[in-house]
Scaffold this active site. Structure first.
Site, mmCIF file in Angstrom:
data_model
loop_
_atom_site.group_PDB
_atom_site.id
_atom_site.type_symbol
_atom_site.label_atom_id
_atom_site.label_comp_id
_atom_site.label_asym_id
_atom_site.label_seq_id
_atom_site.Cartn_x
_atom_site.Cartn_y
_atom_site.Cartn_z
ATOM 1 N N ARG A 10 0.809 -1.225 0.000
ATOM 2 C CA ARG A 10 0.000 0.000 0.000
ATOM 3 C C ARG A 10 0.843 1.278 0.000
ATOM 4 O O ARG A 10 0.591 2.178 -0.808
ATOM 5 C CB ARG A 10 -0.948 0.002 1.208
ATOM 6 C CG ARG A 10 -1.994 -1.094 1.166
ATOM 7 C CD ARG A 10 -2.999 -0.927 2.297
ATOM 8 N NE ARG A 10 -4.011 -1.975 2.297
ATOM 9 C CZ ARG A 10 -5.044 -2.006 3.133
ATOM 10 N NH1 ARG A 10 -5.186 -1.051 4.053
ATOM 11 N NH2 ARG A 10 -5.929 -2.992 3.071
ATOM 12 N N ASP A 13 -4.089 4.191 4.723
ATOM 13 C CA ASP A 13 -3.135 3.832 3.669
ATOM 14 C C ASP A 13 -3.806 3.301 2.400
ATOM 15 O O ASP A 13 -3.124 2.903 1.455
ATOM 16 C CB ASP A 13 -2.107 2.818 4.184
ATOM 17 C CG ASP A 13 -2.752 1.571 4.765
ATOM 18 O OD1 ASP A 13 -3.973 1.394 4.599
ATOM 19 O OD2 ASP A 13 -2.031 0.771 5.396
ATOM 20 N N ASP A 14 -5.137 3.289 2.367
ATOM 21 C CA ASP A 14 -5.853 2.938 1.140
ATOM 22 C C ASP A 14 -6.606 4.149 0.572
ATOM 23 O O ASP A 14 -7.588 3.993 -0.152
ATOM 24 C CB ASP A 14 -6.817 1.770 1.373
ATOM 25 C CG ASP A 14 -7.860 2.068 2.444
ATOM 26 O OD1 ASP A 14 -7.772 3.143 3.084
ATOM 27 O OD2 ASP A 14 -8.763 1.233 2.644
ATOM 28 N N ASP A 29 -11.644 6.696 15.201
ATOM 29 C CA ASP A 29 -12.439 7.718 14.524
ATOM 30 C C ASP A 29 -13.736 8.001 15.270
ATOM 31 O O ASP A 29 -14.207 9.149 15.298
ATOM 32 C CB ASP A 29 -12.721 7.337 13.066
ATOM 33 C CG ASP A 29 -13.270 5.927 12.905
ATOM 34 O OD1 ASP A 29 -13.444 5.223 13.915
ATOM 35 O OD2 ASP A 29 -13.531 5.526 11.743
ATOM 36 N N HIS A 61 -13.726 2.890 1.250
ATOM 37 C CA HIS A 61 -14.068 1.614 0.615
ATOM 38 C C HIS A 61 -15.393 1.069 1.124
ATOM 39 O O HIS A 61 -15.885 0.056 0.617
ATOM 40 C CB HIS A 61 -12.955 0.587 0.883
ATOM 41 C CG HIS A 61 -12.840 0.195 2.325
ATOM 42 N ND1 HIS A 61 -12.120 0.950 3.236
ATOM 43 C CD2 HIS A 61 -13.370 -0.846 3.019
ATOM 44 C CE1 HIS A 61 -12.198 0.372 4.422
ATOM 45 N NE2 HIS A 61 -12.953 -0.710 4.320
#
Length: 375
Positions: free
Chosen positions: A125, A197-198, A286, A310
């Site tokens: 990634r 990291d995506d 979060d 995603h």
């Protein structure tokens, strides 16, 4: 002579009747306009001003009742006043052309971009991010990970080892977020932005979005992944709990916090306090950010559809709007490959995340981008 007098009387009666009818019609129109304006803007100054001007018994603030009565004495003055006030109301109701004007002149150097990752994803990634969007924003991007990596450190000097667990647990995630927060507070940056990291970050669009707000105000902007506030239980003591409800921006899409708000979060987020706060509600990082901001400080999340994770169907992001998005992502959605649908410089097999194709769309001068790419 008597016949002429009768004609004059008849004409006078007809004229007076027509005048009364006109006054009634205009009065009815004005009342309808007041009701319509009240439905849409109950507290508008223009609506109050209109009521005061058209009702002789309720002169406007600072107005002279005598003058108002004198002006209303003729149909002409009454109609002119009605027309003038209607024009004022329409001007107030019209949207401002400057609503999207920059509130603050900032650059990418004013933004602290924190990328959360783990060592096992450094090659799969992080190398992709280093080749794409981070390559143009190395000084602004800080990588928070759980393991040493000399190769990654050589590519960017901003790799921070958090000493947190590599597990994808609530405690490990909160541990990394706590380090991210502390490092931002130590910096002189105006904005803290967290991504995973995506995520692909379009920093130009990010700066444009943040410039609409002042970093000294309480700003929390991102995109929730739920369609309702999350319900949690806050532990007040060993035997005392209470329910709490709040919105939070999903970390998988990225979110930003102004320095003014971040400083107010300090009693619940700085040092070891963030971990303690996360344990009070037993939710991930979060969610804890949202709890501190919405439930404790009472600041509402500003929702932005320019952030993407995603967890949503990324096929719905049109290619024509890619350049306007702040973050993009990739992964699996309903057991299917989930990424931006676009024609680009690389095939899906070569570029399954579509990040390389997106990068060549935004930065066609990148050395490894094909010269003639069809978009």
């Amino acid at each position: 002579m008597l016949k002429n007098w009768g004609k004059k009387l008849l004409l006078s009666i007809v004229g007076a009747t027509l005048t009364c009818l006109l006054v009634l019609v205009v009065d009815q129109q004005s009342r309808h306009m007041l009701e319509t304006q009240s439905d849409h803007e109950p507290g508008s100054a223009a609506a109050v001003h209109l009521r005061a001007d058209l009702d002789p018994a309720n002169p406007g603030d600072g107005g002279d009742p005598a003058n108002s009565a004198q002006d209303s004495g003729t149909f002409s003055a009454y109609f002119n006043k009605l027309t003038r006030v209607r024009r004022d109301v329409e001007q107030v109701a019209a949207p401002s052309k400057d609503s999207a004007a920059p509130e603050e002149d900032i650059t990418a150097n004013d933004v602290f971009i924190a990328v959360k990752t783990t060592k096992k994803f450094h090659r799969s990634r992080m190398d992709l991010l280093m080749d794409t969007w981070i390559s143009r924003n190395k000084e602004q991007t800080f990588i928070f990970t759980d393991g040493e990596d000399e190769e990654l450190q050589k590519k960017t000097g901003n790799v921070i080892s958090t000493n947190c667990s590599a597990a994808h647990s609530r405690q490990a995630l909160s541990c990394k977020m706590a380090v991210e927060y502390d490092k931002f507070i130590e910096s002189d940056k105006k904005w803290f932005c967290h991504v995973d990291d995506d995520n692909y970050v379009n920093v130009r669009t990010l700066v444009k979005l943040l410039s609409r707000y002042s970093h000294t105000n309480d700003i929390y902007i991102g995109k929730p992944s739920l369609d309702r506030p999350i319900q949690a239980t806050e532990r007040i003591s060993e035997s005392n709990m209470r329910p709490v409800n709040f919105w939070f921006a999903t970390g998988g899409a990225g979110f930003c916090i102004s320095r003014g708000l971040a400083l107010k979060m300090s009693p619940w987020a700085s040092g070891g306090h963030f971990m303690n706060t996360a344990e009070k509600i037993r939710l991930p990082d979060d969610c804890t950010i949202g709890y501190i901001i919405e439930s404790v400080l009472g600041v509402k999340l500003i929702r932005s559809n320019l952030f993407h994770s995603h967890l949503e169907n990324l096929h719905q992001v049109p290619q024509s709007e890619i350049h306007n998005q702040v973050t993009l992502s990739y992964g699996m959605f309903e057991n299917k490959r989930n990424a931006i649908l676009m024609k680009g410089a690389f095939s899906v097999e070569e570029d399954p995340s579509r990040f390389r194709s997106v990068h060549c769309l935004l930065y066609p001068d990148t050395p490894w981008c094909p010269w003639k790419a069809a978009y």
